[in-house]
Design a protein around this motif. Structure first.
Motif: not given
Length: 289
Positions: A106-135
């Motif tokens: 559930l924590e990764n479901q969107q919209p995220f909501f913080a400081n009065g802002l709601s946010f939704i995103h379509n994308g995979d933020i990863s490098d050329e080797q497929g390593r996601n930014i979370v790592d």
């Protein structure tokens, strides 16, 4: 990789069905058979009656923010009908297809909501080797702001960078643009298509580092008989709200995936272009990154 839809009116509460009609709502919901890793919605609406001090209530907020998230696909969630029929002067809808095998929590479901802002995103933020930014432990983020988003995904990191720039005094549109500039230093090929909603405005950005469609997405869409919608997978379109109530106006903007013909008023938002709309007046403008 997800589907996004948002709208902003001239302060009048309208439902998603009011704005795009039952047929298009049904088509949008059907996308969740593919984007079936949960869904969410954030609505801004004028409350019919606020709390009153005389009976122990708090002061009435100017606007009620209603955020709902679920790990159940919208196609199977009965709450979807309630929200698409709920009036709001601004709204964000998100259908999730999880990227890089990020957990379906559930924590990764969107919209995220913080400081009065709601946010939704379509994308995979990863490098050329497929390593996601979370790592990427070396990417500089404000851990406190990331905690405020409640998420543990690349999208949550993106939102935290937006929040950081908002906190520095930039406008919402400037904050989104600067966040993308920061992230592109290490992840130039990633997709940053997103929508952010505040009490006053909605910002939608189309900013994708690639024009090709990932093979995984093409295979999934073909498997569900929706190959016709793959070619414009990264496209975002918008149109002015046309409602029977002529006093209502504004703009609706959405990822591809359901019928969005030019004859019906839909126009394409170009890559590296931003739409900024007031959910008070319904007026909007286009800006380049």
């Amino acid at each position: 990789m997800c589907r996004l839809l948002g709208y902003a009116t001239n302060g009048i509460n309208l439902s998603l069905k009011d704005i795009i009609g039952e047929v298009d709502v049904a088509q949008f919901r059907s996308i969740s058979k593919i984007h079936n890793d949960g869904w969410g919605v954030s609505l801004l609406s004028q409350p019919p009656e606020g709390a009153h001090r005389r009976d122990g209530g708090a002061p009435t907020p100017e606007t009620a923010s209603n955020v709902y998230r679920s790990t159940v696909a919208a196609h199977f969630d009965s709450a979807f009908e309630t929200f698409v029929e709920s009036g709001a002067r601004g709204g964000l809808f998100h259908l999730r297809l999880a990227s890089s095998n990020l957990p379906l929590i559930l924590e990764n479901q969107q919209p995220f909501f913080a400081n009065g802002l709601s946010f939704i995103h379509n994308g995979d933020i990863s490098d050329e080797q497929g390593r996601n930014i979370v790592d990427n432990r070396d990417f500089d983020i404000d851990e406190d702001l990331l905690l405020e988003t409640g998420g543990k995904s690349d999208s949550a990191i993106f939102f935290s960078v937006v929040l950081q720039h908002v906190g520095q005094g930039l406008t919402l549109a400037q904050s989104v643009a600067q966040a993308v500039a920061d992230l592109r230093k290490e992840y130039p090929k990633s997709s940053y298509n997103c929508m952010v909603q505040s009490q006053d405005e909605m910002v939608c950005l189309r900013a994708s580092g690639r024009t090709d469609v990932p093979a995984r997405i093409g295979d999934i869409y073909a498997r569900y008989g929706q190959a016709d919608y793959v070619a414009d997978y990264r496209v975002i379109r918008y149109k002015e709200i046309q409602h029977a109530d002529r006093s209502a106006s504004g703009v609706v903007i959405a990822s591809s995936g359901f019928e969005q013909s030019a004859e019906d008023g839909w126009k394409e938002l170009h890559n590296d272009q931003m739409l900024v709309a007031s959910n008070q007046s319904g007026e909007y403008s286009l800006r380049e990154l």
